[in-house]
Each structure stands twice: as C-alpha cells, then as structure tokens.
Motif scaffolding. Structure first.
Motif, PDB file in Angstrom:
ATOM      1  N   MET A  54      17.381   8.613 -45.080  1.00 11.42           N
ATOM      2  CA  MET A  54      18.644   8.253 -44.456  1.00 11.42           C
ATOM      3  C   MET A  54      19.552   7.461 -45.394  1.00 11.42           C
ATOM      4  O   MET A  54      20.784   7.482 -45.258  1.00 11.42           O
ATOM      5  CB  MET A  54      18.351   7.425 -43.199  1.00 11.42           C
ATOM      6  CG  MET A  54      19.552   6.937 -42.429  1.00 11.42           C
ATOM      7  SD  MET A  54      19.057   5.852 -41.056  1.00 11.42           S
ATOM      8  CE  MET A  54      18.467   4.410 -41.948  1.00 11.42           C
TER       9      MET A  54
ATOM     10  N   THR B 145      14.200  15.073 -44.273  1.00  7.86           N
ATOM     11  CA  THR B 145      15.615  15.463 -44.227  1.00  7.86           C
ATOM     12  C   THR B 145      16.087  15.632 -42.796  1.00  7.86           C
ATOM     13  O   THR B 145      17.182  15.170 -42.416  1.00  7.86           O
ATOM     14  CB  THR B 145      15.814  16.775 -45.007  1.00  7.86           C
ATOM     15  OG1 THR B 145      15.369  16.600 -46.360  1.00  7.86           O
ATOM     16  CG2 THR B 145      17.279  17.177 -44.999  1.00  7.86           C
TER      17      THR B 145
ATOM     18  N   SER C  99      16.387  12.274 -41.150  1.00  9.18           N
ATOM     19  CA  SER C  99      17.599  11.600 -41.587  1.00  9.18           C
ATOM     20  C   SER C  99      18.812  12.049 -40.783  1.00  9.18           C
ATOM     21  O   SER C  99      19.642  11.249 -40.355  1.00  9.18           O
ATOM     22  CB  SER C  99      17.824  11.847 -43.082  1.00  9.18           C
ATOM     23  OG  SER C  99      19.053  11.293 -43.504  1.00  9.18           O
TER      24      SER C  99
END
Length: 445
Positions: free
Chosen positions: A374, A329, A332
């Motif tokens: 992403m 996360t 991303s």
C-alpha cells in the motif's frame, strides 16, 4: 468470482488458519507461518517450485540482516543482565527521585533498560527492585510493577534494536535512526500516561496478592554493581551512534569526506558491533571478568533467541508469498479503496492481529507484509511513521492468549479480573495514546 474477491478470501482464510494453528492446535508460530505460506501459494495458483523458492527467499532476505543485528543486541542484553547494570539504574534513579516517586522511576528504568533486553528478561531483572521498593514505600506491587511492565512493552514494540521493531523497519525501508528518535518522542509520554498515572488510579481498585520475600528478592551489594554513568552510556551507545548518523547526514554535504565514514559507523550492524565490544569492557573486563567468561556468556545468550529469529524469518516468508502471489497487490487496492487514513489503518491491522494471535511480534511482522504494498500509493508518507503505527497497534490487547499477560500476572500476584483492569487496560491506553502522538507527529515530519 472476480480475482480481487478470491484473493481477499484467501487472505482472510490464511489469517484464520494461522490463528487456529497457534491457539488451538498449539503449533509453534514459525511452523504455522510456513504452513500458511504454503496454503496461500497453493490457493492463489502459484507453481509448487515457486512457493518453495518464495519461502526460501523471504526467509533469507529477512534474516540476512536481522540475524546479525539481533545477535549483537542479545549480547548487550546479556551483559546488562550479568553485570547488575539494570539494578544499578533502578537504584540510582530511586535514590534521586525518592521512594514515593518509585512508579515514575520504574517507568524511566523500563524505557532505558528495556532497550537491549526482551520484555520477559527486563521484567525478571527488575522485579526484585519492584518488590523491595514497594515494601519500603508501602505501595502495592501493582502500583510499582505496572509502570515497569508498560514501559518495557512500549520499548519492545516500538524501539529498535528490538527484533520485531527492527524487522518491520527493514521491511518498510525506514531509517532506523529516525524510528528510534520518533519512537522515544512518542513512547515516553505514552509510558507515563499508561504507567504511573494509570497505576495510581487503578491500584485502589485492585488487590495485589501477598508474595513472600525470598533470596531472589534480595538486593545485590552496592559495591558489586557497575557505575550508573557507564551503565547508561553503554546501554544508549548503539542508539547514540545510529541517531547520530541520521542527524549528521542532514548537515553534511553530499560530497563531504566524512559522509561515508558516518554512514558506515551508523549502520546498525557496525553500531551494535562497536557497542558490544564497549559493553565487553565496561560491564565485563573492567569488572574482573576474563575473555573466557565473556565467551561463555556470549554462547549462553544465543539459544533463547532462536525461536524469535525463526518467527521473524517465517514472517519474512509470509511477506514474500503475499508479494509473489499477487495477493499483496490486490490487498493494497482494497485497503486504498477504504479511504481510511493509512496510519490508522496500519495501527488497526496490528491491533486486531495482536488481539487474535496473542503475539506482538507475529502481529507486527504480519501487518508489515499486508501494509507494504500500500505504501507505493502514498509516496509522501513517512515509512518511519508507519513503523510506529504498527508497533503502537501491537501494544494493545495484551490478554489471555499472550504469554506476557500471564508472566506479569504471576509476578504481581493479581487475579484475572484485576489483570484485565490493570495491565490489559494499561496496554490499551498506551496503544491509543501512542496512536494520537503518531498522528500529531505525522503533521510535522
């Protein structure tokens, strides 16, 4: 130190450790990936039992589907090898196109014959033809061999059912039929530009070593080879079925009674299973082999893929750790903040990973794990395009830390500087050309 910075430092350290373990300590990539998974889990504060569970789930989730598909694909490759099918394709194309167009013929052969076989297997299968044709056409081995090697590398990195291409197709949730179709659209001109066209230019600037002809280079009697048409059909059958399913679903109504049947048959597992039994007949039973012979051949083909399966499983574990640790996360967010085209970004990560690690397979699997988080921020972006971008990036930088580099060098009898000028440069050209093709393709799909 904020969380994002800490996470990125862990990621950079994990990649550095992976490179160090593979290149310096000489630990197998599978073991290296598992060790890096543990490092990431500990460094990000995951509970120890959760680290083990995450590795287990990542391995199982990745190999549950891929092990079956890769197993079937390996059987197809073995049948092509033992039947002489690859030699038949090469001979027929050379006869039709003429010896003076041998580099072009070898490019086409590599694109077709490379579909069910690994890079090294395809090169070994076809090198005797390279040797014979180069001698008859009075061309250097480089002029004929580089187009073959480049086309095999393009297919290896971009076209399922090759293991790495299939693995990242599954990881990114892409449609395998579309990936195959798009990869062939982009990969064909790529192989031509980086193969026969580049080889013609660079062959005058390199010196191929003198190799002695041996029994290994002797041609197989024509009557011992399968027919061209049936060989071509057998090799392309799984692609025809999977691409056919993708195209059919565009035209069939959602309530059509045929849709469940088409979807079932077009599933990669079923498509490859059908193709295996067709190959058993067309390249085996119809040519005098017995079922006990096919059983022996099938048993022989599974051993060599164990390492590939474990590397892909290790890559799946690495992907799972990135997600479960929260590192994915954060990655991303960082990647999106760069404001870089996501296609170029995926290509660049794979390009750099292959440069550092020396394995296109490991580079592709690792990149998919970094890019996956992403994709949620780009809902309109085709996952098939990202699969191609990763494969395109992984084609580049085939140099001294890649076993394929030494494989081609020894077979073609090239010096180290000439290998850089010919094969490494050809792979870089293929990588950039295919990226351009992918960017153009992304505008229309």
């Amino acid at each position: 130190m904020d969380t994002a910075t800490m996470m990125m430092l862990v990621l950079v350290a994990s990649i550095a450790i992976l490179i160090f373990l593979i290149l310096k300590v000489k630990i197998h990539p599978f073991l290296s990936l598992i060790l890096v998974c543990i490092f990431v889990g500990v460094a990000t504060g995951m509970p120890l039992p959760k680290i083990a569970t995450s590795i287990e789930n990542g391995m199982a989730g990745t190999l549950g589907f891929l092990a079956t598909v890769i197993g079937f694909g390996t059987i197809l490759g073995k049948m092509l090898e033992v039947s002489g099918g690859a030699e038949r394709l090469a001979r027929t194309l050379l006869e039709k196109m003429g010896e003076k167009r041998a580099p072009w013929a070898m490019t086409i052969v590599g694109l077709i014959a490379g579909i069910p076989v690994f890079f090294e297997v395809g090169f070994v299968l076809l090198f005797p033809l390279v040797f014979i044709v180069a001698k008859q056409a009075k061309m250097s081995l480089l002029r004929v061999g580089i187009p073959l090697a480049v086309s095999l590398m393009v297919v290896h990195s971009m076209v399922p059912p090759h293991p790495a291409a299939f693995a990242i197709t599954t990881t990114l949730g892409a449609d395998v039929g579309k990936v195959i179709l798009y990869a062939l659209l982009v990969g064909t001109p790529t192989a031509i530009l980086a193969g026969p066209i580049w080889a013609k230019f660079i062959s005058t600037k390199c010196k191929t070593g003198v190799l002695k002809e041996s029994e290994e280079n002797a041609a197989t009697p024509t009557e011992n080879l399968p027919g061209f048409g049936i060989t071509l059909f057998t090799i392309l059958l799984p692609l025809i079925i999977m691409v056919g399913k993708t195209i059919s679903t565009l035209f069939l109504a959602k309530d059509s009674a045929l849709l469940p049947i088409v979807t079932f048959l077009g599933n990669p597992i079923i498509a490859l299973l059908i193709s295996v039994f067709v190959a058993y007949y067309t390249l085996g039973l119809s040519r005098g082999l017995k079922m006990k012979n096919l059983l022996t051949l099938t048993e022989q083909c599974f051993g060599p893929i164990a390492g590939i399966l474990l590397i892909i499983g290790g890559g799946g574990a690495f992907n799972a750790i990135l997600v479960d640790s929260g590192l994915g996360t954060e990655l991303s967010k960082i990647l999106m903040s760069l404001n870089m085209n996501p296609i170029i970004l995926a290509w660049l990560i794979a390009w750099l990973m292959h440069l550092a690690i020396g394995s296109a397979t490991v580079a592709m699997i690792s990149t998919a794990g970094m890019v996956l988080p992403m994709l949620a921020a780009y809902p309109g972006l085709s996952p098939e395009i990202i699969v191609l971008a990763i494969g395109s990036g992984a084609i580049g930088w085939c140099h001294v830390n890649d076993s394929s580099f030494w494989f081609v060098k020894e077979y073609l009898g090239l010096s180290l500087p000439d290998m850089f000028k010919s094969f490494t440069a050809a792979c870089l050209i293929a990588s950039f050309v295919s990226l351009g093709g992918i960017l153009i393709l992304s505008l229309v799909i």
